[in-house]
Design a protein around this motif. Sequence first.
Motif, PDB file in Angstrom:
ATOM      1  N   ALA A 167      -3.117   4.800  -6.353  1.00 40.65           N
ATOM      2  CA  ALA A 167      -2.346   5.422  -7.430  1.00 40.65           C
ATOM      3  C   ALA A 167      -0.909   4.925  -7.440  1.00 40.65           C
ATOM      4  O   ALA A 167      -0.340   4.650  -8.498  1.00 40.65           O
ATOM      5  N   GLU A 168      -0.310   4.786  -6.278  1.00 36.95           N
ATOM      6  CA  GLU A 168       1.084   4.360  -6.185  1.00 36.95           C
ATOM      7  C   GLU A 168       1.270   2.932  -6.671  1.00 36.95           C
ATOM      8  O   GLU A 168       2.239   2.618  -7.377  1.00 36.95           O
ATOM      9  N   SER A 216      -9.784  10.988  -7.617  1.00 42.66           N
ATOM     10  CA  SER A 216      -9.027   9.975  -6.885  1.00 42.66           C
ATOM     11  C   SER A 216      -7.592   9.900  -7.382  1.00 42.66           C
ATOM     12  O   SER A 216      -6.643   9.840  -6.590  1.00 42.66           O
ATOM     13  N   ALA A 217      -7.433   9.912  -8.706  1.00 42.02           N
ATOM     14  CA  ALA A 217      -6.095   9.823  -9.277  1.00 42.02           C
ATOM     15  C   ALA A 217      -5.245  11.030  -8.903  1.00 42.02           C
ATOM     16  O   ALA A 217      -4.061  10.897  -8.565  1.00 42.02           O
ATOM     17  N   VAL A 235      -1.215   6.404   5.093  1.00 43.65           N
ATOM     18  CA  VAL A 235      -1.314   6.769   3.687  1.00 43.65           C
ATOM     19  C   VAL A 235      -2.788   6.703   3.258  1.00 43.65           C
ATOM     20  O   VAL A 235      -3.451   5.697   3.498  1.00 43.65           O
ATOM     21  N   PRO A 236      -3.328   7.744   2.615  1.00 40.96           N
ATOM     22  CA  PRO A 236      -4.719   7.693   2.150  1.00 40.96           C
ATOM     23  C   PRO A 236      -4.924   6.566   1.148  1.00 40.96           C
ATOM     24  O   PRO A 236      -4.029   6.246   0.357  1.00 40.96           O
ATOM     25  N   ARG A 257      -9.429   0.294  -5.496  1.00 37.35           N
ATOM     26  CA  ARG A 257      -9.887   0.380  -4.110  1.00 37.35           C
ATOM     27  C   ARG A 257     -10.323  -0.995  -3.594  1.00 37.35           C
ATOM     28  O   ARG A 257      -9.995  -1.373  -2.471  1.00 37.35           O
ATOM     29  N   ASN A 258     -11.061  -1.735  -4.409  1.00 31.23           N
ATOM     30  CA  ASN A 258     -11.537  -3.045  -3.976  1.00 31.23           C
ATOM     31  C   ASN A 258     -10.380  -4.003  -3.711  1.00 31.23           C
ATOM     32  O   ASN A 258     -10.419  -4.792  -2.757  1.00 31.23           O
ATOM     33  N   ALA A 259      -9.349  -3.951  -4.558  1.00 31.65           N
ATOM     34  CA  ALA A 259      -8.199  -4.834  -4.367  1.00 31.65           C
ATOM     35  C   ALA A 259      -7.459  -4.495  -3.071  1.00 31.65           C
ATOM     36  O   ALA A 259      -7.018  -5.396  -2.340  1.00 31.65           O
ATOM     37  N   ILE A 260      -7.324  -3.207  -2.779  1.00 29.40           N
ATOM     38  CA  ILE A 260      -6.654  -2.801  -1.541  1.00 29.40           C
ATOM     39  C   ILE A 260      -7.486  -3.193  -0.327  1.00 29.40           C
ATOM     40  O   ILE A 260      -6.951  -3.664   0.683  1.00 29.40           O
TER      41      ILE A 260
END
Length: 225
Positions: free
Chosen positions: A187-188, A112-113, A180-181, A193-196
């Motif tokens: 990463a940016e 993922s990173a 944007v994936p 993932r949960n926060a997004i």
Amino acid sequence: MTVRAAGSPLEGVADGTPVPEAEPEDWVRALSAEGTEREQGAVRLHEVLLRAARAETRRRSGQLRISGPELDDLAHQAAADAVVAVIAKIGEFRGESRFTTWAYKFVIFEVSAKIGRHFWRQPRVPMEAADWERLPDRFGLDPARESEWRDLARALRQAVEEELTEHQRRVFIAIAVNGVPLDALVAELGSSRNAIYKTMFDARRKLRACLVANGYLPENPVRRS
């Protein structure tokens, strides 16, 4: 009953000989050791994690539109870094699952990173330069209703600017408009993932409420059976 190779339970890896699944204590002992035993354990672990990394990069390759040697190189990097991370954290393994199941978490994180970093190294349109006018086309909407959908796109843009917080606006534009994936955005922003997911959920709820209030969307959407 676990069948073991002669000598160390993790021997036979360097020459490509298949090795049965080792017991968790064998992994811990080998990766906690020094010298040859640790090297053999690291080689075996890299072999296992590389298979997982390749499967995960293939699954996500559509996000990046890369394949072949470049994609395999990303998998190798992820597996190598995951091995280092696993060895550093070996003392935290509690034996509550198979060792390889525990180790897979590290390689998934590394994939993922690296996908995130790869995305931002590519020459793409920056998040702030959202192409709002092409939004209806991007979603494959009926060209016969172009005027209607373009009105909706303009209303949506206004709602994004007026109703969302700065963070919600950045996340929504990145994912919904600029494509944007998710892993790249994680990463940016140095987020998770949960926060997004939570940010997108809250942003969509605000935007829908605004568009319903202004007559652009029905209050009760029609559900398809």
